[in-house]
Write a protein that holds these residues in place. Structure first.
Motif, PDB file in Angstrom:
ATOM      1  N   PRO A   3       0.815  -1.214   0.000  1.00 44.44           N
ATOM      2  CA  PRO A   3       0.000   0.000   0.000  1.00 44.44           C
ATOM      3  C   PRO A   3       0.858   1.278   0.000  1.00 44.44           C
ATOM      4  CG  PRO A   3      -0.905  -1.579   1.547  1.00 44.44           C
ATOM      5  CD  PRO A   3       0.425  -2.132   1.071  1.00 44.44           C
ATOM      6  N   GLU A   4       1.974   1.239   0.719  1.00 39.55           N
ATOM      7  CA  GLU A   4       2.856   2.413   0.768  1.00 39.55           C
ATOM      8  C   GLU A   4       3.489   2.685  -0.598  1.00 39.55           C
ATOM      9  OE1 GLU A   4       2.319   0.706   4.763  1.00 39.55           O
ATOM     10  OE2 GLU A   4       3.023  -0.197   2.910  1.00 39.55           O
ATOM     11  N   GLN A   5       3.889   1.631  -1.290  1.00 37.84           N
ATOM     12  CA  GLN A   5       4.440   1.801  -2.633  1.00 37.84           C
ATOM     13  C   GLN A   5       3.382   2.359  -3.578  1.00 37.84           C
ATOM     14  OE1 GLN A   5       5.857  -2.294  -3.057  1.00 37.84           O
ATOM     15  NE2 GLN A   5       7.895  -1.485  -3.523  1.00 37.84           N
ATOM     16  N   CYS A   6       2.174   1.895  -3.437  1.00 35.20           N
ATOM     17  CA  CYS A   6       1.081   2.370  -4.284  1.00 35.20           C
ATOM     18  C   CYS A   6       0.853   3.867  -4.057  1.00 35.20           C
ATOM     19  CB  CYS A   6      -0.179   1.571  -3.981  1.00 35.20           C
ATOM     20  SG  CYS A   6      -1.587   1.993  -5.026  1.00 35.20           S
ATOM     21  N   ARG A   7       0.768   4.281  -2.799  1.00 34.21           N
ATOM     22  CA  ARG A   7       0.568   5.706  -2.484  1.00 34.21           C
ATOM     23  C   ARG A   7       1.717   6.553  -3.003  1.00 34.21           C
ATOM     24  NH1 ARG A   7      -0.918   3.869   2.711  1.00 34.21           N
ATOM     25  NH2 ARG A   7       1.075   4.591   3.501  1.00 34.21           N
ATOM     26  N   ASN A  14       1.301  12.320  -9.507  1.00 33.61           N
ATOM     27  CA  ASN A  14       0.338  13.384  -9.225  1.00 33.61           C
ATOM     28  C   ASN A  14      -1.078  12.969  -9.635  1.00 33.61           C
ATOM     29  OD1 ASN A  14      -0.313  15.868  -8.108  1.00 33.61           O
ATOM     30  ND2 ASN A  14      -0.168  16.905 -10.085  1.00 33.61           N
ATOM     31  N   TRP A  15      -1.413  11.715  -9.348  1.00 34.14           N
ATOM     32  CA  TRP A  15      -2.735  11.182  -9.649  1.00 34.14           C
ATOM     33  C   TRP A  15      -3.536  11.083  -8.362  1.00 34.14           C
ATOM     34  CZ3 TRP A  15      -1.448   6.224 -12.958  1.00 34.14           C
ATOM     35  CH2 TRP A  15      -0.978   6.615 -14.209  1.00 34.14           C
ATOM     36  N   SER A  16      -4.815  11.370  -8.438  1.00 31.52           N
ATOM     37  CA  SER A  16      -5.709  11.165  -7.303  1.00 31.52           C
ATOM     38  C   SER A  16      -6.065   9.673  -7.233  1.00 31.52           C
ATOM     39  CB  SER A  16      -6.986  11.985  -7.480  1.00 31.52           C
ATOM     40  OG  SER A  16      -7.743  11.475  -8.571  1.00 31.52           O
ATOM     41  N   GLN A  17      -6.655   9.274  -6.118  1.00 31.70           N
ATOM     42  CA  GLN A  17      -7.113   7.892  -5.996  1.00 31.70           C
ATOM     43  C   GLN A  17      -8.153   7.587  -7.071  1.00 31.70           C
ATOM     44  OE1 GLN A  17      -8.414   7.622  -1.895  1.00 31.70           O
ATOM     45  NE2 GLN A  17      -6.519   6.599  -1.307  1.00 31.70           N
ATOM     46  N   GLU A  18      -9.011   8.558  -7.338  1.00 33.39           N
ATOM     47  CA  GLU A  18     -10.059   8.351  -8.340  1.00 33.39           C
ATOM     48  C   GLU A  18      -9.454   8.158  -9.735  1.00 33.39           C
ATOM     49  OE1 GLU A  18     -10.083  10.853  -6.048  1.00 33.39           O
ATOM     50  OE2 GLU A  18     -11.558   9.901  -4.752  1.00 33.39           O
ATOM     51  N   GLU A  19      -8.403   8.940 -10.054  1.00 39.03           N
ATOM     52  CA  GLU A  19      -7.750   8.794 -11.363  1.00 39.03           C
ATOM     53  C   GLU A  19      -7.136   7.413 -11.519  1.00 39.03           C
ATOM     54  OE1 GLU A  19      -5.862  12.840 -12.944  1.00 39.03           O
ATOM     55  OE2 GLU A  19      -5.399  12.464 -10.828  1.00 39.03           O
ATOM     56  N   LEU A  20      -6.377   6.983 -10.507  1.00 41.85           N
ATOM     57  CA  LEU A  20      -5.741   5.672 -10.594  1.00 41.85           C
ATOM     58  C   LEU A  20      -6.788   4.562 -10.658  1.00 41.85           C
ATOM     59  CD1 LEU A  20      -3.409   3.698 -10.614  1.00 41.85           C
ATOM     60  CD2 LEU A  20      -3.189   4.004  -8.135  1.00 41.85           C
ATOM     61  N   ALA A  21      -7.821   4.660  -9.855  1.00 44.37           N
ATOM     62  CA  ALA A  21      -8.863   3.642  -9.865  1.00 44.37           C
ATOM     63  C   ALA A  21      -9.506   3.543 -11.253  1.00 44.37           C
ATOM     64  CB  ALA A  21      -9.921   3.949  -8.803  1.00 44.37           C
ATOM     65  N   ALA A  22      -9.776   4.689 -11.869  1.00 46.75           N
ATOM     66  CA  ALA A  22     -10.390   4.689 -13.196  1.00 46.75           C
ATOM     67  C   ALA A  22      -9.448   4.085 -14.231  1.00 46.75           C
ATOM     68  CB  ALA A  22     -10.782   6.110 -13.600  1.00 46.75           C
ATOM     69  N   LYS A  23      -8.167   4.445 -14.186  1.00 49.15           N
ATOM     70  CA  LYS A  23      -7.197   3.926 -15.144  1.00 49.15           C
ATOM     71  C   LYS A  23      -7.031   2.408 -14.993  1.00 49.15           C
ATOM     72  CE  LYS A  23      -4.489   8.209 -15.298  1.00 49.15           C
ATOM     73  NZ  LYS A  23      -4.552   8.613 -16.685  1.00 49.15           N
ATOM     74  N   ASN A  45      -7.470  -7.242  -9.385  1.00 49.01           N
ATOM     75  CA  ASN A  45      -7.491  -5.799  -9.147  1.00 49.01           C
ATOM     76  C   ASN A  45      -6.112  -5.281  -8.760  1.00 49.01           C
ATOM     77  OD1 ASN A  45     -10.190  -5.699  -9.759  1.00 49.01           O
ATOM     78  ND2 ASN A  45     -10.878  -5.584  -7.642  1.00 49.01           N
ATOM     79  N   ARG A  46      -5.429  -6.036  -7.919  1.00 42.26           N
ATOM     80  CA  ARG A  46      -4.086  -5.619  -7.502  1.00 42.26           C
ATOM     81  C   ARG A  46      -3.138  -5.587  -8.705  1.00 42.26           C
ATOM     82  NH1 ARG A  46      -1.152  -8.056  -2.172  1.00 42.26           N
ATOM     83  NH2 ARG A  46       0.604  -6.643  -2.149  1.00 42.26           N
ATOM     84  N   ALA A  47      -3.233  -6.587  -9.563  1.00 40.51           N
ATOM     85  CA  ALA A  47      -2.398  -6.630 -10.768  1.00 40.51           C
ATOM     86  C   ALA A  47      -2.736  -5.471 -11.699  1.00 40.51           C
ATOM     87  CB  ALA A  47      -2.574  -7.969 -11.482  1.00 40.51           C
ATOM     88  N   ALA A  48      -4.011  -5.126 -11.803  1.00 41.47           N
ATOM     89  CA  ALA A  48      -4.415  -4.012 -12.667  1.00 41.47           C
ATOM     90  C   ALA A  48      -3.852  -2.690 -12.149  1.00 41.47           C
ATOM     91  CB  ALA A  48      -5.938  -3.941 -12.755  1.00 41.47           C
ATOM     92  N   ILE A  49      -3.912  -2.473 -10.846  1.00 41.30           N
ATOM     93  CA  ILE A  49      -3.379  -1.242 -10.245  1.00 41.30           C
ATOM     94  C   ILE A  49      -1.879  -1.156 -10.492  1.00 41.30           C
ATOM     95  CG2 ILE A  49      -2.961  -0.028  -8.069  1.00 41.30           C
ATOM     96  CD1 ILE A  49      -5.639  -1.389  -7.072  1.00 41.30           C
ATOM     97  N   GLN A  50      -1.163  -2.229 -10.189  1.00 37.79           N
ATOM     98  CA  GLN A  50       0.287  -2.242 -10.377  1.00 37.79           C
ATOM     99  C   GLN A  50       0.647  -2.078 -11.847  1.00 37.79           C
ATOM    100  OE1 GLN A  50       2.363  -5.292  -8.237  1.00 37.79           O
ATOM    101  NE2 GLN A  50       4.250  -5.019  -9.414  1.00 37.79           N
TER     102      GLN A  50
END
Length: 99
Positions: A3-7, A14-23, A45-50
């Motif tokens: 989670p820390e690496q993700c943040r 400079n992406w918001s949580q909403e931007e990353l979630a949408a992408k 979902n984790r693989a998609a975020i990464q």
């Protein structure tokens, strides 16, 4: 990816949580809960975020399977237009770098 690496990666971009979630095509609550360590997303979902963060030029660093930090991929990697990179930086999980 922790989670820390993700943040940290999201902050570098400079992406918001909403931007990353949408992408990443995941719900905002999935990302918010992961970053807050409330729950671990399912593997897809984790693989998609990464994957989205890696496509944007982030490289996740690990040592002996433990998250260590992150850095920009080599200069050959395409950087997003809204990000200016002046030097390679590393951030340890849970820390912010001011350099």
């Amino acid at each position: 990816m922790s989670p820390e690496q993700c943040r940290a990666a999201r902050a570098w971009l400079n992406w918001s949580q909403e931007e990353l979630a949408a992408k990443a095509n995941v719900s905002s609550s999935t990302l918010r809960d992961f970053e807050a360590r409330r729950r671990i997303p399912i593997a897809n979902n984790r693989a998609a975020i990464q994957g989205v963060l890696e496509e944007a030029g982030i490289e996740f660093l690990f040592m002996e399977g433990e998250p260590l930090g992150l850095c920009w991929r080599s200069t050959r990697a395409k950087k997003p237009n809204n990000v200016e990179v002046t030097k390679r930086r590393r951030v340890r999980a849970g820390q912010l770098s001011k350099s």
